[in-house]
Write a protein that holds these residues in place. Structure first.
Motif, PDB file in Angstrom:
ATOM      1  N   TRP A 159       0.806  -1.220   0.000  1.00 31.80           N
ATOM      2  CA  TRP A 159       0.000   0.000   0.000  1.00 31.80           C
ATOM      3  C   TRP A 159       0.837   1.266   0.000  1.00 31.80           C
ATOM      4  CZ3 TRP A 159      -1.929  -4.539   1.858  1.00 31.80           C
ATOM      5  CH2 TRP A 159      -3.181  -4.915   1.353  1.00 31.80           C
ATOM      6  N   LYS A 164      -5.280   4.124  -6.363  1.00 34.47           N
ATOM      7  CA  LYS A 164      -6.320   4.744  -5.548  1.00 34.47           C
ATOM      8  C   LYS A 164      -7.290   3.717  -4.959  1.00 34.47           C
ATOM      9  CE  LYS A 164      -6.226   9.222  -7.898  1.00 34.47           C
ATOM     10  NZ  LYS A 164      -6.997  10.235  -8.667  1.00 34.47           N
ATOM     11  N   ASP A 165      -7.482   2.600  -5.656  1.00 28.59           N
ATOM     12  CA  ASP A 165      -8.371   1.560  -5.149  1.00 28.59           C
ATOM     13  C   ASP A 165      -7.647   0.799  -4.038  1.00 28.59           C
ATOM     14  OD1 ASP A 165     -10.006  -0.573  -4.641  1.00 28.59           O
ATOM     15  OD2 ASP A 165      -9.850  -1.461  -6.644  1.00 28.59           O
ATOM     16  N   PRO A 166      -8.121   0.854  -2.772  1.00 31.95           N
ATOM     17  CA  PRO A 166      -7.405   0.206  -1.677  1.00 31.95           C
ATOM     18  C   PRO A 166      -7.357  -1.310  -1.796  1.00 31.95           C
ATOM     19  CG  PRO A 166      -9.550   0.998  -0.928  1.00 31.95           C
ATOM     20  CD  PRO A 166      -9.328   1.562  -2.292  1.00 31.95           C
ATOM     21  N   ALA A 167      -8.266  -1.904  -2.574  1.00 32.45           N
ATOM     22  CA  ALA A 167      -8.278  -3.355  -2.720  1.00 32.45           C
ATOM     23  C   ALA A 167      -7.310  -3.848  -3.792  1.00 32.45           C
ATOM     24  CB  ALA A 167      -9.692  -3.842  -3.045  1.00 32.45           C
ATOM     25  N   LEU A 193      -2.482   0.553   4.776  1.00 30.70           N
ATOM     26  CA  LEU A 193      -3.839   0.033   4.587  1.00 30.70           C
ATOM     27  C   LEU A 193      -4.732   0.579   5.697  1.00 30.70           C
ATOM     28  CD1 LEU A 193      -6.032  -1.755   3.411  1.00 30.70           C
ATOM     29  CD2 LEU A 193      -5.045  -3.693   4.669  1.00 30.70           C
ATOM     30  N   SER A 194      -5.760   1.341   5.305  1.00 31.41           N
ATOM     31  CA  SER A 194      -6.655   1.943   6.296  1.00 31.41           C
ATOM     32  C   SER A 194      -8.134   1.705   5.985  1.00 31.41           C
ATOM     33  CB  SER A 194      -6.397   3.447   6.404  1.00 31.41           C
ATOM     34  OG  SER A 194      -6.602   4.086   5.155  1.00 31.41           O
ATOM     35  N   ASP A 195      -8.435   1.219   4.806  1.00 30.49           N
ATOM     36  CA  ASP A 195      -9.815   0.976   4.410  1.00 30.49           C
ATOM     37  C   ASP A 195     -10.384  -0.206   5.206  1.00 30.49           C
ATOM     38  OD1 ASP A 195     -12.180   1.069   2.563  1.00 30.49           O
ATOM     39  OD2 ASP A 195     -11.390  -0.920   2.046  1.00 30.49           O
ATOM     40  N   PRO A 196     -11.435   0.002   5.998  1.00 31.76           N
ATOM     41  CA  PRO A 196     -11.950  -1.072   6.859  1.00 31.76           C
ATOM     42  C   PRO A 196     -12.315  -2.344   6.114  1.00 31.76           C
ATOM     43  CG  PRO A 196     -12.860   1.026   7.554  1.00 31.76           C
ATOM     44  CD  PRO A 196     -12.135   1.280   6.261  1.00 31.76           C
ATOM     45  N   LYS A 197     -12.963  -2.224   4.978  1.00 34.99           N
ATOM     46  CA  LYS A 197     -13.378  -3.408   4.227  1.00 34.99           C
ATOM     47  C   LYS A 197     -12.169  -4.231   3.791  1.00 34.99           C
ATOM     48  CE  LYS A 197     -16.065  -4.816   0.170  1.00 34.99           C
ATOM     49  NZ  LYS A 197     -16.894  -4.330  -0.984  1.00 34.99           N
ATOM     50  N   THR A 198     -11.122  -3.540   3.332  1.00 28.04           N
ATOM     51  CA  THR A 198      -9.924  -4.247   2.874  1.00 28.04           C
ATOM     52  C   THR A 198      -9.140  -4.813   4.051  1.00 28.04           C
ATOM     53  OG1 THR A 198      -9.841  -2.680   1.030  1.00 28.04           O
ATOM     54  CG2 THR A 198      -7.922  -4.077   1.351  1.00 28.04           C
ATOM     55  N   THR A 218      -7.594   7.233  10.984  1.00 28.08           N
ATOM     56  CA  THR A 218      -7.760   5.802  11.220  1.00 28.08           C
ATOM     57  C   THR A 218      -9.020   5.521  12.031  1.00 28.08           C
ATOM     58  OG1 THR A 218      -5.350   5.551  11.227  1.00 28.08           O
ATOM     59  CG2 THR A 218      -6.624   3.744  12.140  1.00 28.08           C
TER      60      THR A 218
END
Length: 278
Positions: A159, A164-167, A193-198, A218
């Protein structure tokens, strides 16, 4: 520190990764910041490579000589009665054998754990998975031969180079995490990595302790715990905050000729008490 005490601290740090309670680690850059954090009831202390390097007069990215880094580590460990895990960047070595030598040196300094990143120094390109795993294996073998159950936190730098896409980096990051755990890592650190779903997908895919970096945006600790995160560290943020506050005050003095910006609720005696209180 004697060998028995160091081994006990490393084992205590290992137990803090059992994923029953999230481990919050503040990242210190000198003995003073470490002692301050220790007085606030943190269970362990981490170092920040950036903060340590800046305090020594170098840029981050393994620009500071290893012997100077180790001197700071020894001072921090002397100042606190807690496990200390060291941000060891990419291992201070070109080859796995070099990493093993450097790992033995940081163990001799008293470390209970280390971070090892899979990018090249200075946020450079990612190493090949097998190369990065070999460096972790070398560090693990060095720790095993020393008799200290060193906690190795394998940093996955996907990361740091992400779209731009965190996944987008997820598949490769999972492959890397699994390889590093197989090589002897205890925890995996998908920095950035900060996106909760990922985060949730990453945690579920590797079923091992996961460290995330805390910053102003965060998710709260309670939410991170629900996602399965085992460990949260503050990276360079406390060190940068300290420098930023001093910069703000210094600019105010220069611009106004007044000293109001030097007002603080933490004064000389507060700092003294960090090192004189029983």
């Amino acid at each position: 520190m004697n060998h028995t005490t160091q081994a006990k601290r490393a084992e205590a740090l290992r137990q803090m990764h059992d994923r029953r309670n999230i481990l919050l680690l503040p990242n210190a850059w000198d003995a003073g910041s470490a002692r301050l954090f220790a007085t606030r009831d943190f269970r362990a202390i981490a170092t920040t490579s950036g903060g340590v390097a800046w305090a020594l007069g170098y840029a981050d990215g393994e620009q500071a000589p290893l012997d100077e880094i180790l001197a700071v580590v020894r001072r921090i460990i002397r100042a606190v009665d807690l496990p200390v895990t060291v941000d060891f960047e990419s291992g201070y070595g070109i080859t796995p054998a070099d990493v093993a030598t450097s790992t033995r040196a940081v163990i001799e300094a008293g470390a209970a754990g280390i971070n090892l990143e899979d990018g090249t120094p200075g946020h450079g390109p990612l190493r090949k998975v097998q190369d990065a795993a070999a460096r972790i294996r070398a560090a693990r073998d060095a720790a095993t031969s020393s008799g200290v159950p060193l906690v190795i936190n394998a940093r996955v730098d996907n990361w740091m180079h992400a779209e731009k896409d965190p996944a987008a980096p997820l598949t490769d990051a999972i492959t890397r995490a699994r390889a590093y755990l197989a090589a002897g890592a205890d925890c995996v650190y998908p920095i950035g990595l900060s996106d909760p779903k990922t985060i949730k997908a990453f945690v579920q895919a590797i079923d091992a302790p996961v460290n995330v970096m805390a910053g102003a945006g965060t998710a709260p600790l309670a939410e991170l715990a629900k996602l399965g995160v085992a460990r949260v560290s503050t990276a360079t943020w406390f060190a940068a905050l300290a420098l930023g506050q001093v910069d703000h005050a210094a600019r105010a003095v220069l611009e106004t000729g007044r000293f109001d910006s030097l007002a603080t609720d933490f004064n000389y005696m507060d700092a003294q008490r960090l090192f004189t209180a029983n």
